[in-house]
Design an enzyme around this catalytic site. Structure first.
Site, PDB file in Angstrom:
ATOM      1  N   TYR A  11      32.236  75.881  -6.799  1.00 29.83           N
ATOM      2  CA  TYR A  11      32.085  76.778  -5.647  1.00 29.83           C
ATOM      3  C   TYR A  11      30.718  76.560  -5.004  1.00 29.83           C
ATOM      4  O   TYR A  11      29.750  76.208  -5.671  1.00 29.83           O
ATOM      5  CB  TYR A  11      32.170  78.242  -6.087  1.00 29.83           C
ATOM      6  CG  TYR A  11      33.566  78.774  -6.302  1.00 29.83           C
ATOM      7  CD1 TYR A  11      34.247  79.422  -5.271  1.00 29.83           C
ATOM      8  CD2 TYR A  11      34.194  78.646  -7.538  1.00 29.83           C
ATOM      9  CE1 TYR A  11      35.521  79.922  -5.467  1.00 29.83           C
ATOM     10  CE2 TYR A  11      35.478  79.154  -7.741  1.00 29.83           C
ATOM     11  CZ  TYR A  11      36.131  79.794  -6.697  1.00 29.83           C
ATOM     12  OH  TYR A  11      37.396  80.285  -6.896  1.00 29.83           O
ATOM     13  N   ASP A  41      39.400  85.584  -3.516  1.00 38.50           N
ATOM     14  CA  ASP A  41      39.457  86.945  -2.994  1.00 38.50           C
ATOM     15  C   ASP A  41      39.589  86.957  -1.478  1.00 38.50           C
ATOM     16  O   ASP A  41      39.452  85.923  -0.808  1.00 38.50           O
ATOM     17  CB  ASP A  41      38.198  87.718  -3.402  1.00 38.50           C
ATOM     18  CG  ASP A  41      38.131  87.979  -4.899  1.00 38.50           C
ATOM     19  OD1 ASP A  41      39.203  88.012  -5.535  1.00 38.50           O
ATOM     20  OD2 ASP A  41      37.016  88.149  -5.424  1.00 38.50           O
TER      21      ASP A  41
END
Length: 249
Positions: free
Chosen positions: A107, A47
């Site tokens: 992540y 994003d």
């Protein structure tokens, strides 16, 4: 293509009609060097504002083109803005797909517990006292589930909310912490929503059992808020080694 980028000034990985993207910058430079419009396919779609220490993308070239991968990486880095770096370009088998062939993605979400002018762009400054033991206990519950609709951004066109989470833990680095999570795939906004909900546990505003119920209810409105993007990094992507072929250029 193995690469990294600072996502601060980009509207995410994917090409956007009204904003610059990492994918768009790479395609612009790659098409110029190859002298033909060339699309790339990334392993994921981070994003806006999210960073990547290791992203992978693939592209197709005419087999008759005499392409030197090392020279291509060098020339791309000369053309690209300094917040995008190509680490390596290598030939792979034709059935390798940057997105669908990936077997694991990892992540990290970084939290600072004290004010630091040098980390403010890449971590979230926590204004609360958090119980990381409880947060770790709650995080372990993620490994026992597969449906993570509770942490998926609403009104998306995702076909399935199933993910196989294999690791989820808070790790301390000095006075700071980061959340490490690995899975075969991630939903849009999933990591930041998971972190936001774990923060609720750490603050004592949600019990570990309520965290479990949040997963099982599968409603985004029951989970915590989405955390800021600047502290999130795509750390690593793993593939089966069988996709690589010997360097013949």
């Amino acid at each position: 293509m193995h690469l990294a980028y600072d996502g601060t000034r980009y509207h995410g990985w994917q090409i956007q009609p009204n904003g610059i993207s990492v994918e768009g910058e790479i395609e612009r430079c790659l098409s110029t060097l190859l002298r033909i419009p060339t699309d790339i396919v990334g392993a994921g779609r981070t994003d806006a504002g999210v960073h990547a220490r290791h992203m992978v993308a693939h592209f197709d070239v005419n087999p008759n083109v005499n392409l030197n991968p090392n020279q291509l990486a060098y020339k791309l880095n000369r053309m690209l803005p300094p917040d995008i770096t190509i680490y390596k370009v290598e030939p792979v088998s034709e059935d390798m797909h940057a997105r669908f062939s990936a077997c694991k993605r990892t992540y990290h979400y970084y939290i600072s517990t004290e004010r630091n002018p040098f980390s403010r762009h890449y971590s979230w400054l926590c204004p609360y006292t958090l119980d990381f033991n409880k947060m770790n206990n709650a995080a372990q519950l993620l490994i026992g589930y597969q449906n993570f609709a509770a942490f998926c951004k609403s009104h998306t066109d995702v076909k399935t909310t199933l993910c196989d989470v294999t690791e989820a833990q808070w790790i301390q680095e000095g006075k700071n912490w980061y959340f490490r999570i690995s899975a075969n795939r991630f939903l849009r906004n999933m990591v930041r929503a998971v972190v936001g909900t774990l923060i609720e546990v750490g603050r004592g505003r949600m019990t570990i059992e309520e965290f479990r119920q949040t997963i099982e209810i599968r409603q985004r409105t029951k989970a915590g808020e989405s955390m800021p993007a600047n502290a999130l990094f795509l750390e690593h992507i793993e593939y089966d080694s069988t996709f690589r072929i010997p360097h013949q250029c």
